[in-house]
Design a protein around this motif. Structure first.
Motif, PDB file in Angstrom:
ATOM      1  N   UNK A 172       0.810  -1.055   0.039  1.00  0.00           N
ATOM      2  CA  UNK A 172      -0.082   0.106  -0.058  1.00  0.00           C
ATOM      3  C   UNK A 172       0.937   1.249   0.034  1.00  0.00           C
ATOM      4  N   UNK A 173       0.410   2.222  -0.737  1.00  0.00           N
ATOM      5  CA  UNK A 173       1.089   3.655  -0.777  1.00  0.00           C
ATOM      6  C   UNK A 173       0.720   4.648   0.133  1.00  0.00           C
ATOM      7  N   UNK A 174       0.612   4.164   1.475  1.00  0.00           N
ATOM      8  CA  UNK A 174      -0.050   4.978   2.487  1.00  0.00           C
ATOM      9  C   UNK A 174       0.824   5.322   3.662  1.00  0.00           C
ATOM     10  N   UNK A 175       2.115   4.991   3.542  1.00  0.00           N
ATOM     11  CA  UNK A 175       3.051   5.391   4.341  1.00  0.00           C
ATOM     12  C   UNK A 175       4.350   6.499   3.934  1.00  0.00           C
ATOM     13  N   UNK A 176       5.330   6.074   3.961  1.00  0.00           N
ATOM     14  CA  UNK A 176       6.669   6.559   3.663  1.00  0.00           C
ATOM     15  C   UNK A 176       6.937   6.381   2.219  1.00  0.00           C
ATOM     16  N   UNK A 177       7.503   7.302   1.575  1.00  0.00           N
ATOM     17  CA  UNK A 177       7.952   7.026   0.276  1.00  0.00           C
ATOM     18  C   UNK A 177       8.675   5.939  -0.157  1.00  0.00           C
ATOM     19  N   UNK A 178       8.264   5.286  -1.043  1.00  0.00           N
ATOM     20  CA  UNK A 178       8.583   3.933  -1.743  1.00  0.00           C
ATOM     21  C   UNK A 178       9.752   4.358  -2.874  1.00  0.00           C
ATOM     22  N   UNK A 179      10.974   4.036  -2.467  1.00  0.00           N
ATOM     23  CA  UNK A 179      12.089   4.215  -3.343  1.00  0.00           C
ATOM     24  C   UNK A 179      12.399   3.119  -4.272  1.00  0.00           C
ATOM     25  N   UNK A 180      12.346   2.039  -3.708  1.00  0.00           N
ATOM     26  CA  UNK A 180      12.342   0.810  -4.659  1.00  0.00           C
ATOM     27  C   UNK A 180      11.597  -0.311  -4.038  1.00  0.00           C
ATOM     28  N   UNK A 181      10.908  -1.408  -4.982  1.00  0.00           N
ATOM     29  CA  UNK A 181      10.344  -2.463  -4.402  1.00  0.00           C
ATOM     30  C   UNK A 181      10.773  -3.782  -5.435  1.00  0.00           C
ATOM     31  N   UNK A 182      10.676  -4.762  -4.622  1.00  0.00           N
ATOM     32  CA  UNK A 182      11.279  -5.998  -5.560  1.00  0.00           C
ATOM     33  C   UNK A 182      11.108  -7.175  -4.695  1.00  0.00           C
ATOM     34  N   UNK A 183      11.681  -8.349  -5.201  1.00  0.00           N
ATOM     35  CA  UNK A 183      11.763  -9.578  -4.641  1.00  0.00           C
ATOM     36  C   UNK A 183      12.929 -10.175  -4.773  1.00  0.00           C
ATOM     37  N   UNK A 184      13.405 -10.837  -3.730  1.00  0.00           N
ATOM     38  CA  UNK A 184      14.808 -11.654  -3.765  1.00  0.00           C
ATOM     39  C   UNK A 184      14.323 -13.274  -3.490  1.00  0.00           C
ATOM     40  N   UNK A 185      15.217 -14.003  -4.378  1.00  0.00           N
ATOM     41  CA  UNK A 185      14.546 -15.518  -4.313  1.00  0.00           C
ATOM     42  C   UNK A 185      16.028 -16.251  -4.341  1.00  0.00           C
ATOM     43  N   UNK A 244       9.759 -10.375  -0.072  1.00  0.00           N
ATOM     44  CA  UNK A 244       9.534  -9.189  -0.716  1.00  0.00           C
ATOM     45  C   UNK A 244      10.573  -8.012   0.022  1.00  0.00           C
ATOM     46  N   UNK A 245      11.227  -7.006  -0.771  1.00  0.00           N
ATOM     47  CA  UNK A 245      11.710  -6.059   0.055  1.00  0.00           C
ATOM     48  C   UNK A 245      11.319  -4.853  -0.446  1.00  0.00           C
ATOM     49  N   UNK A 246      11.299  -3.582   0.379  1.00  0.00           N
ATOM     50  CA  UNK A 246      10.946  -2.201  -0.108  1.00  0.00           C
ATOM     51  C   UNK A 246      11.932  -1.428   0.702  1.00  0.00           C
ATOM     52  N   UNK A 247      12.616  -0.607  -0.200  1.00  0.00           N
ATOM     53  CA  UNK A 247      13.219   0.633   0.204  1.00  0.00           C
ATOM     54  C   UNK A 247      12.489   1.628   0.439  1.00  0.00           C
ATOM     55  N   UNK A 248      12.306   2.470   1.703  1.00  0.00           N
ATOM     56  CA  UNK A 248      11.475   3.458   1.946  1.00  0.00           C
ATOM     57  C   UNK A 248      12.636   4.690   2.039  1.00  0.00           C
ATOM     58  N   UNK A 249      11.672   5.726   2.269  1.00  0.00           N
ATOM     59  CA  UNK A 249      12.715   7.102   2.661  1.00  0.00           C
ATOM     60  C   UNK A 249      11.579   7.606   3.800  1.00  0.00           C
ATOM     61  N   UNK A 250      12.024   7.881   5.026  1.00  0.00           N
ATOM     62  CA  UNK A 250      10.995   8.251   6.066  1.00  0.00           C
ATOM     63  C   UNK A 250      10.853   9.688   5.764  1.00  0.00           C
TER      64      UNK A 250
END
Length: 274
Positions: A172-185, A244-250
């Motif tokens: 959800x895009x309802x918090x801090x800014x999303x810098x990058x999202x992805x998946x590690x396998x 899943x990983x998400x890099x955020x900016x607070x």
């Protein structure tokens, strides 16, 4: 005599009434540190200060004495609180005689969310709680949550005796800014026992979520897929895990990374084909 039954703090109040059942005075000491070994002795005499003699470890020796003037309320020690922000009770821990708190709270859970950490200011991730810090005042840390959760897995079609696995994530895009999202396998056999997947895990396959599988503008979320392709038939039984990983900016401009592990541990192509 009071015997402790668990870890935490206790508020202790003595109220004095006259013969007509009218409250005459109330004496309170808040946030007395308690463990299951604590033994407290007190003699609440109405004409004197209230005194608690605390044997913290139950060895028969008084480790600390608290004295409270009649009719007053005092704090036993500086208190560190942990607010899980999920409907559960706030956790309270008293610092030791040197003002330190050596304590690591259990990670809380919240449906649909991933726990980030405990912060004095959830808009600034530099205010993270650290066990062993020293306190000169009461402090409250609040759980920070990322509205991201890894979903299930799908198998790709078998073509030329090869297939692949796709892992879905809802964010959800309802918090801090999303810098990058992805998946590690990673094949499950390559992940050391007891460890979880991160971007620093050796030999991971990294799939950056640039294309969304689903966009829901009404509820403000997207679903994206991380895909591992080209798995030969001879390896269809190999267990694959993911995160899943998400890099955020607070709000203060700090970047931080959140991981949501695949909830079912691992899956193989054959598991999904069945």
């Amino acid at each position: 005599t009071l015997d402790g039954t668990g870890d935490g703090t206790m508020d202790y109040t003595v109220r004095y009434y006259n013969s007509n059942d009218e409250l005459q005075s109330e004496t309170t000491i808040d946030d007395v540190p308690i463990t299951k070994d604590t033994i407290i002795k007190t003699k609440p005499v109405s004409t004197e200060d209230m005194v608690l003699e605390v044997d913290s470890d139950g060895d028969g020796t008084v480790d600390k004495t608290y004295t409270v003037p009649k009719g007053e309320t005092v704090d036993a020690e500086n208190i560190v609180k942990f607010n899980p922000d999920n409907g559960d009770q706030v956790i309270k821990r008293a610092v030791d005689s040197e003002g330190k708190l050596n304590y690591t709270p259990e990670e809380p859970t919240k449906d649909g969310y991933t726990f980030v950490g405990w912060y004095e200011d959830t808009d600034d991730t530099t205010t993270v709680y650290k066990s062993g810090a020293t306190y000169t005042k009461d402090v409250t840390y609040k759980a920070k949550w990322a509205h991201v959760k890894m979903l299930g897995a799908q198998v790709k079609a078998v073509v030329y005796d090869k297939s692949g696995i796709r892992f879905g994530t809802k964010i959800y895009n309802d918090g801090d800014e999303i810098v990058e999202k992805g998946t590690i396998i990673l094949p499950k056999s390559l992940l050391p026992e007891g460890e979880t997947l991160t971007l620093d895990t050796p030999k991971i396959a990294r799939s950056i979520g640039k294309v969304n599988y689903e966009v829901n503008e009404d509820q403000n979320y997207v679903t994206y897929l991380g895909t591992l392709i080209g798995i030969p038939r001879a390896q269809f039984d190999k267990q694959i895990t993911a995160a899943a990983y998400v890099i955020y900016m607070d709000k203060a401009g700090n970047e931080y990374t959140v991981y949501s592990q695949y909830p079912n541990g691992s899956k193989s192509v054959n598991d999904l084909l069945k």
